[in-house]
Design a protein around this motif. Structure first.
Motif, mmCIF file in Angstrom:
data_model
loop_
_atom_site.group_PDB
_atom_site.id
_atom_site.type_symbol
_atom_site.label_atom_id
_atom_site.label_comp_id
_atom_site.label_asym_id
_atom_site.label_seq_id
_atom_site.Cartn_x
_atom_site.Cartn_y
_atom_site.Cartn_z
ATOM 1 N N GLY A 150 0.844 -1.198 0.000
ATOM 2 C CA GLY A 150 0.000 0.000 0.000
ATOM 3 C C GLY A 150 0.877 1.244 0.000
ATOM 4 O O GLY A 150 1.856 1.325 -0.750
ATOM 5 N N ARG A 194 -3.059 12.773 3.533
ATOM 6 C CA ARG A 194 -4.056 13.222 4.501
ATOM 7 C C ARG A 194 -3.382 13.498 5.837
ATOM 8 O O ARG A 194 -3.681 14.469 6.517
ATOM 9 C CB ARG A 194 -5.124 12.139 4.667
ATOM 10 C CG ARG A 194 -6.332 12.608 5.397
ATOM 11 C CD ARG A 194 -7.188 11.474 5.893
ATOM 12 N NE ARG A 194 -7.631 10.562 4.852
ATOM 13 C CZ ARG A 194 -8.093 9.338 5.107
ATOM 14 N NH1 ARG A 194 -8.182 8.913 6.349
ATOM 15 N NH2 ARG A 194 -8.477 8.563 4.132
ATOM 16 N N ARG A 251 -3.325 5.866 12.038
ATOM 17 C CA ARG A 251 -3.530 4.477 12.409
ATOM 18 C C ARG A 251 -3.203 3.542 11.246
ATOM 19 O O ARG A 251 -2.576 2.500 11.426
ATOM 20 C CB ARG A 251 -4.991 4.274 12.845
ATOM 21 C CG ARG A 251 -5.333 2.808 13.067
ATOM 22 C CD ARG A 251 -6.629 2.638 13.785
ATOM 23 N NE ARG A 251 -7.761 2.958 12.924
ATOM 24 C CZ ARG A 251 -9.038 2.920 13.343
ATOM 25 N NH1 ARG A 251 -9.315 2.615 14.576
ATOM 26 N NH2 ARG A 251 -10.005 3.212 12.522
ATOM 27 N N GLU A 252 -3.621 3.959 10.058
ATOM 28 C CA GLU A 252 -3.403 3.117 8.895
ATOM 29 C C GLU A 252 -1.908 2.945 8.617
ATOM 30 O O GLU A 252 -1.421 1.839 8.382
ATOM 31 C CB GLU A 252 -4.109 3.750 7.698
ATOM 32 C CG GLU A 252 -4.381 2.766 6.607
ATOM 33 C CD GLU A 252 -5.289 3.341 5.534
ATOM 34 O OE1 GLU A 252 -6.230 4.086 5.850
ATOM 35 O OE2 GLU A 252 -5.033 3.034 4.371
ATOM 36 N N GLY A 278 -9.692 14.316 4.546
ATOM 37 C CA GLY A 278 -10.361 13.021 4.413
ATOM 38 C C GLY A 278 -11.866 13.152 4.332
ATOM 39 O O GLY A 278 -12.594 12.248 4.735
ATOM 40 N N ARG A 312 0.472 -0.492 8.983
ATOM 41 C CA ARG A 312 1.324 -0.995 7.905
ATOM 42 C C ARG A 312 2.767 -1.142 8.371
ATOM 43 O O ARG A 312 3.528 -1.935 7.832
ATOM 44 C CB ARG A 312 1.306 -0.043 6.711
ATOM 45 C CG ARG A 312 -0.062 0.168 6.137
ATOM 46 C CD ARG A 312 -0.272 -0.659 4.890
ATOM 47 N NE ARG A 312 -1.536 -0.284 4.274
ATOM 48 C CZ ARG A 312 -2.135 -0.990 3.332
ATOM 49 N NH1 ARG A 312 -1.602 -2.105 2.901
ATOM 50 N NH2 ARG A 312 -3.269 -0.591 2.817
ATOM 51 N N GLU A 318 -7.106 8.530 11.813
ATOM 52 C CA GLU A 318 -7.214 7.246 11.119
ATOM 53 C C GLU A 318 -6.081 7.062 10.121
ATOM 54 O O GLU A 318 -5.598 5.954 9.920
ATOM 55 C CB GLU A 318 -8.556 7.141 10.413
ATOM 56 C CG GLU A 318 -9.629 6.631 11.350
ATOM 57 C CD GLU A 318 -11.023 6.861 10.803
ATOM 58 O OE1 GLU A 318 -11.159 7.067 9.590
ATOM 59 O OE2 GLU A 318 -11.960 6.844 11.610
ATOM 60 N N VAL A 341 -3.681 8.332 1.588
ATOM 61 C CA VAL A 341 -3.858 8.466 3.028
ATOM 62 C C VAL A 341 -2.670 9.186 3.673
ATOM 63 O O VAL A 341 -2.831 9.944 4.630
ATOM 64 C CB VAL A 341 -4.146 7.086 3.637
ATOM 65 C CG1 VAL A 341 -2.965 6.169 3.558
ATOM 66 C CG2 VAL A 341 -4.657 7.204 5.029
ATOM 67 N N SER A 348 -11.374 12.011 0.924
ATOM 68 C CA SER A 348 -11.192 10.693 1.525
ATOM 69 C C SER A 348 -10.575 9.683 0.574
ATOM 70 O O SER A 348 -9.980 8.710 1.005
ATOM 71 C CB SER A 348 -12.533 10.180 2.038
ATOM 72 O OG SER A 348 -13.477 10.195 0.995
ATOM 73 N N SER A 362 -15.006 13.074 14.425
ATOM 74 C CA SER A 362 -16.090 12.189 13.988
ATOM 75 C C SER A 362 -16.019 10.869 14.746
ATOM 76 O O SER A 362 -15.426 9.924 14.266
ATOM 77 C CB SER A 362 -15.965 11.904 12.494
ATOM 78 O OG SER A 362 -15.525 13.044 11.806
ATOM 79 N N PRO A 363 -16.586 10.837 15.936
ATOM 80 C CA PRO A 363 -16.460 9.609 16.723
ATOM 81 C C PRO A 363 -17.281 8.475 16.121
ATOM 82 O O PRO A 363 -18.442 8.691 15.773
ATOM 83 C CB PRO A 363 -17.013 10.008 18.093
ATOM 84 C CG PRO A 363 -17.859 11.196 17.843
ATOM 85 C CD PRO A 363 -17.343 11.872 16.617
ATOM 86 N N PRO A 364 -16.690 7.280 15.986
ATOM 87 C CA PRO A 364 -17.448 6.150 15.444
ATOM 88 C C PRO A 364 -18.696 5.901 16.275
ATOM 89 O O PRO A 364 -18.626 5.850 17.504
ATOM 90 C CB PRO A 364 -16.485 4.967 15.558
ATOM 91 C CG PRO A 364 -15.177 5.525 15.943
ATOM 92 C CD PRO A 364 -15.343 6.933 16.372
ATOM 93 N N PRO A 381 -0.143 -1.640 18.460
ATOM 94 C CA PRO A 381 -1.216 -0.655 18.551
ATOM 95 C C PRO A 381 -1.586 -0.306 19.990
ATOM 96 O O PRO A 381 -1.419 -1.118 20.894
ATOM 97 C CB PRO A 381 -2.385 -1.363 17.872
ATOM 98 C CG PRO A 381 -2.107 -2.813 18.040
ATOM 99 C CD PRO A 381 -0.622 -2.982 18.163
ATOM 100 N N ARG A 441 -10.303 11.729 10.802
ATOM 101 C CA ARG A 441 -9.757 11.147 9.570
ATOM 102 C C ARG A 441 -8.239 11.238 9.582
ATOM 103 O O ARG A 441 -7.547 10.397 9.028
ATOM 104 C CB ARG A 441 -10.296 11.896 8.347
ATOM 105 C CG ARG A 441 -11.779 11.923 8.261
ATOM 106 C CD ARG A 441 -12.353 10.519 8.086
ATOM 107 N NE ARG A 441 -13.727 10.488 8.501
ATOM 108 C CZ ARG A 441 -14.223 9.671 9.427
ATOM 109 N NH1 ARG A 441 -13.449 8.784 10.017
ATOM 110 N NH2 ARG A 441 -15.479 9.709 9.756
#
Lengths: 582, 462
Positions: free
Chosen positions: A12, A299, A335-336, A256, A340, A332, A296, A292, A386-388, A345, A329
């Motif tokens: 990625g 971002r 995190r992504e 994002g 990788r 995230e 990434v 988005s 933006s909380p899940p 975590p 975002r």
């Protein structure tokens, strides 16, 4: 130093490189298409790079070259009215080069190299200048005078300086030691720009949004978090703030988020007129759009690109507001990348350094005395979260709450009944209320603080009464409490609710906000008196005149309408009392 | 990436779930297309997920059943492409883009990378053309506009497919006779459901402007990862190269996400919420963001993804992440469905973010926005009162509350409820709202400006 290496592994956006010497956060060019990347880990025999573009087709063995420089932005005239991606590539220039779709390896200078700017010096030969000294000015847009600053870390005596038209790269003069002076300079995005000192924020950021200005004010140089589930109006609130805040420069980061939303901003901002300068809002705005579906890693960088540009305008002595939509975002993206890299975590898969990064970012806000100046500049950061699942206990919201001073909690329940802005008045708070109180008393109305405190109390009282009503119905309440419920409803509907899409209601100045609350509270006083004098509560609750207060929101001459309404209310109440005493 | 010196490798090191791990290859590009030949000479397609000098990870779109270490792997030096042409209209393809309707192969006009390319945000045109779906709850309350992505959040047993079909059948932009081309992508739906769509398209004569991509419940799960991308590639071709307005229906995105999770766990990645991979937001964005319009081009791509909410839970990662990317959502309610109301759209949690751009004086009608807000407020309050009535009875309510209670009931029965072939134009829809609102005293309609009330309130009362 080995400046060239080869690709070893591609997963990625993360690429591992063999045989390259690099410092952390050096910018590298990856593969035959020269994709932009940044060094994020150094192992004994491999370097790990995050790539800011799509890596499809990238093959082990392709070359990698180290530029030796950290990821930086170009600072100089021409930033305003710009729209950039996360690594400051101008999207309009990219479109000219690669068409409607963004292709890989496309490059374009952030600032126009050919445009000439009229430069007027403020210093003369022989002057001693240091970091932050204003060398002169350029009229960047009709509203903003761009001050050309001596870059941090540069100082000396002016050897020569010229008035005239220059491109950003042409020398406008030089220092005694031969250092050329230009309109442009470069600054690494991950490094905060230095200031003389930080000051306490003590002036309000006036937003024209009633609930924010009156109940939960933000100071210039302060920080605010807006968490809310999807559809609760984060983006609309952010855009309202970008449109109406009384700062000179606005940096809006679409991090994002949706492409169509950015298209809408691009269409709308040039058409909107700034109420203070009567010029299009776009003239004071810089947009960073990393939607988005864009890479990434870019971002992740977009937040830093935005804040660095904001700091640059702050250093000129301007008040800047920065909207980041959405910091979740951004988290995230971290995190992504972290996953990788196969890092261990932390909570919910976010890297352990999440809260450090968030607080470092918010800490770049503030009201400051910039280098080399007596003027004061500020950056106010307003970050959407933006909380899940709308669950505020998740790591990004919690880490944000620990650093921000103002908290505007968006509420899905309110949004569902189209109560906008859907900011919950019970859970939101502002820690600036006390410091800003005296300003409001002096500049808006001497009893501002008491009036707003009263409104707040009534709204809290309503919450308590509603619990009882849920059990026994409103009929069972004593008359004065039924009146309180009605006053609370009026506050909610006639004052807190504000339409972002109504020409007049979209912006409400402080005096108008004050008049609306005052009108509702004076109705309360009169109604209480009438109640004491025997007027039946049901008649008071069903009075039509009081609903006219709502119409004041939609008129320019609300003062006149409110005065008439007040008279009518008084008349009606008197006749109710009369009828009761007969 | 020359395709002439393509070598076959028989160096499969291990197989796990849908993944093959291949050793000792020549340098292989990330994302490359792979052909796997089994010992019985059958072939399967796959894609490179991770590549290094030592090891290449390949995901097989048709599963790994029957693959052993003797199978050979060939790297094709190219990404996955879809052959597109105008002749695709009226045809049916499998989830990998191969025709399955017995017709001839498509003679390609172009072969396009199914991952598409990001539209430059600067090149996007802001979506603002009102699409009349003929469904009141959508048109008046959650307006769809051209270029929008508006998902349907549904659940098992609810008529989401009927609603999608009704939209596909009735959708039109007012003042323009032009019909939408419909691209229909099925991921993991049953044969029966697929048949229903097919039959419906045939009956209404819509088939000639429909392209169908079918990945059924018994087709390979991993193939679902490319099906929506195939569909969107076709959609972009028709929209941006052939100037057509395209409506894309993706059903069911929940199955797509489950396949994504399967790959993630096969690669032993660190899972995010509920085991879904941490990059699911970005991955879904690469699908949903392929809706929109481009300045200076005539066509548009409008998306209606359908997803089922596991256990009616809107905070489940799939609807949650979807809601953060799409421009709103249409939420279906089991309660309304049980009351026998079709379409069972619960307007309260539903939303269209682009609504304000598509409505108003020149687009629909001047009163649209305020009527919609007033209906929302009234219905929300009326529904809350139902809870209260259950406890204290209707007698102890004030007049105002009683009005709202009546309004909420009438709203469900007269406004929300309509026939599956009933095509209401926007005036009809707004007039129904005024009929309902006119039962509430005028002064209590605080969301509506006096001039508008003057014009519509009394008039409708008679």
């Amino acid at each position: 130093m080995v400046k060239k290496g080869t690709v070893y592994r591609v997963s990625g956006p993360v690429v591992m490189v063999d045989g390259l010497d690099a410092k952390m956060y050096d910018v590298v060019r990856v593969g035959s298409e020269n994709l932009v990347g940044e060094v994020i880990r150094i192992d004994p025999d491999k370097i790990t790079v995050q790539v800011y573009e799509d890596t499809s087709g990238l093959t082990p063995g392709e070359p990698v070259e180290n530029t030796g420089n950290p990821l930086s932005v170009e600072l100089g005239p021409g930033l305003l009215m710009g729209i950039y991606d996360g690594i400051q590539r101008p999207l309009n220039e990219l479109m000219k080069k690669t068409g409607d779709f963004i292709t890989r390896g496309a490059t374009a200078n952030a600032l126009d190299r050919s445009k000439k700017w009229a430069f007027t010096p403020r210093v003369k030969k022989g002057d001693t200048v240091g970091p932050g000294t204003v060398l002169g000015t350029v009229q960047e847009t009709e509203t903003i005078e761009h001050k050309i600053l001596v870059p941090p870390k540069v100082s000396g005596k002016i050897k020569d300086i010229k008035k005239g038209s220059f491109t950003i790269e042409e020398p406008i003069g030089s220092l005694a030691d031969g250092t050329p002076l230009r309109l442009i300079h470069i600054w690494p995005i991950r490094q905060p720009r230095p200031v003389t000192k930080k000051l306490t924020p003590e002036l309000p950021l006036v937003t024209g949004q009633r609930i924010l200005d009156a109940l939960f004010p933000l100071a210039k140089g302060g920080t605010a978090g807006i968490p809310g589930p999807f559809g609760s109006g984060k983006t609309v609130t952010q855009q309202q703030l970008a449109k109406w805040s009384d700062t000179q420069v606005v940096v809006y980061i679409g991090c994002g988020e949706r492409g169509n939303e950015m298209a809408d901003v691009l269409k709308e901002f040039p058409e909107l007129i700034d109420p203070k300068t009567n010029k299009p809002l776009m003239e004071r705005t810089i947009l960073i759009a990393n939607t988005s579906n864009m890479p990434v890693a870019a971002r992740e960088a977009s937040i830093y690109t935005g804040i660095t540009i904001a700091e640059y305008y702050r250093d000129m002595g301007y008040d800047v507001s920065l909207m980041a939509d959405s910091t979740s975002r951004w988290a995230e993206a971290m995190r992504e990348i972290s996953s990788r890299l196969e890092e261990m975590p932390g909570e919910e898969g976010y890297p352990a350094y999440l809260s450090t990064r968030l607080s470092e970012f918010y800490e770049r806000a503030g009201r400051v005395q910039p280098l080399g100046k007596d003027d004061i500049g500020s950056i106010s950061i307003i970050g959407a979260v933006s909380p899940p699942g709308g669950d505020f206990s998740e790591p990004v919201t919690q880490s944000t709450l620990r650093v921000v001073k103002t908290f505007w909690a968006l509420d899905a329940k309110l949004a569902q009944r189209r109560h906008f802005p859907a900011i919950n008045w019970l859970t939101s708070y502002s820690l600036y209320q006390k410091t800003l109180g005296p300003w409001y008393a002096e500049h808006v109305a001497s009893d501002w603080n008491e009036v707003m405190a009263k409104a707040r109390t009534i709204l809290q009282e309503e919450e308590r009464l509603q619990e009882i009503v849920q059990l026994v119905g409103s009929d069972a309440l004593p008359d004065p409490q039924r009146l309180t419920l009605e006053i609370a409803r009026m506050l909610r509907e006639f004052f807190l609710q504000q339409s972002a899409f109504h020409e007049i209601d979209a912006y409400s100045d402080l005096k108008k906000s004050y008049r609306l609350v005052k009108a509702i509270l004076s109705f309360e006083e009169r109604a209480k008196d009438a109640l004491k004098n025997g007027a039946p509560i049901n008649d008071i609750l069903e009075m039509e005149a009081k609903n006219n207060i709502a119409n004041a929101k939609f008129t320019k001459d609300d003062e006149k309408l409110l005065a008439e309404t007040e008279k009518e209310i008084q008349k009606e109440l008197m006749s109710l009392v009369k009828a009761a005493t007969v | 990436m020359a395709s002439l010196n393509v070598k076959e490798y028989k160096t499969i090191d291990s197989v796990a779930g849908p993944l093959l791990f291949v050793k000792q290859t020549h340098p292989v590009g990330y994302g490359e297309l792979v052909r796997i030949t089994l010992s019985d000479k059958t072939t399967r397609l796959g894609q490179v997920l991770d590549t290094s000098n030592d090891l290449v990870v390949v995901q097989s779109f048709e599963g790994t059943r029957g693959i052993d270490k003797k199978a050979s792997v060939r790297f094709l030096g190219d990404v996955i492409r879809l052959k597109v042409s105008e002749d695709m209209l009226g045809r049916t393809f499998n989830g990998r883009g191969e025709p399955i309707d017995g017709g001839p192969a498509v003679i390609p006009d172009a072969e396009l990378d199914i991952n598409g390319a990001t539209i430059n945000p600067y090149a996007r045109g802001p979506p603002a053309d009102f699409i009349q779906t003929g469904i009141s709850t959508i048109d008046a309350m959650n307006t769809l506009v051209r270029g929008q992505k508006l998902p349907i959040f549904s659940n098992s047993g609810l008529p989401h497919n009927d609603i999608a079909l009704q939209i596909a059948r009735q959708a039109k932009v007012r003042g323009q006779g032009e019909k939408f081309a419909v691209i229909f992508a099925a991921m993991g739906i049953t044969y029966e459901e697929a048949q229903k769509f097919q039959r419906e398209f045939e009956e209404t004569g819509a088939l000639e402007r429909v392209v169908v991509f079918l990945n059924l419940a018994d087709d390979p799960a991993v193939e679902r990862l490319i099906t929506p991308r195939m569909a969107l590639t076709a959609a972009e071709y028709f929209a941006y190269q052939k100037n057509m307005h395209v409506l894309v229906i993706l059903t069911d995105m929940t199955n797509y996400c489950d396949s994504l999770r399967e790959i993630g766990s096969a690669r032993s990645e660190v899972p995010g919420r509920r085991g879904y991979p941490g990059y699911m937001y970005t991955d879904l964005a690469t699908i949903y963001e392929r809706a929109g319009m481009i300045k200076g081009r005539k066509g548009s791509v409008t998306q209606i993804p359908i997803l089922t909410m596991v256990g009616d839970d809107i905070t489940h990662p799939i609807p949650d992440l979807t809601g953060y990317i799409t421009e709103g959502q249409i939420v279906l309610s089991r309660e309304l469905h049980q009351k026998g109301i079709y379409p069972p759209v619960d307007v309260l949690p539903s939303l269209s973010r682009l609504m304000n751009q598509g409505i108003g004086k020149e687009k629909t009608r001047e009163d649209h926005k305020q009527v919609s807000d007033q209906c929302y407020a009234g219905y929300a309050e009326g529904r809350d009162l139902r809870g209260l009535v259950a406890i204290v009875g209707e007698e102890s309510l004030s007049n105002r509350d009683r009005n709202l209670l009546t309004f909420a009931a009438a709203f469900e029965n007269l406004f929300v409820r309509q026939g599956s072939h009933e095509d209401r134009d926007i005036e009809t829809t707004l007039n129904i709202s005024w009929n309902l609102l006119s039962k509430i005293p005028e002064s209590e309609l605080t969301r509506i400006e006096p001039e508008i009330k003057k014009k519509y309130y009394k008039k409708e009362k008679q």
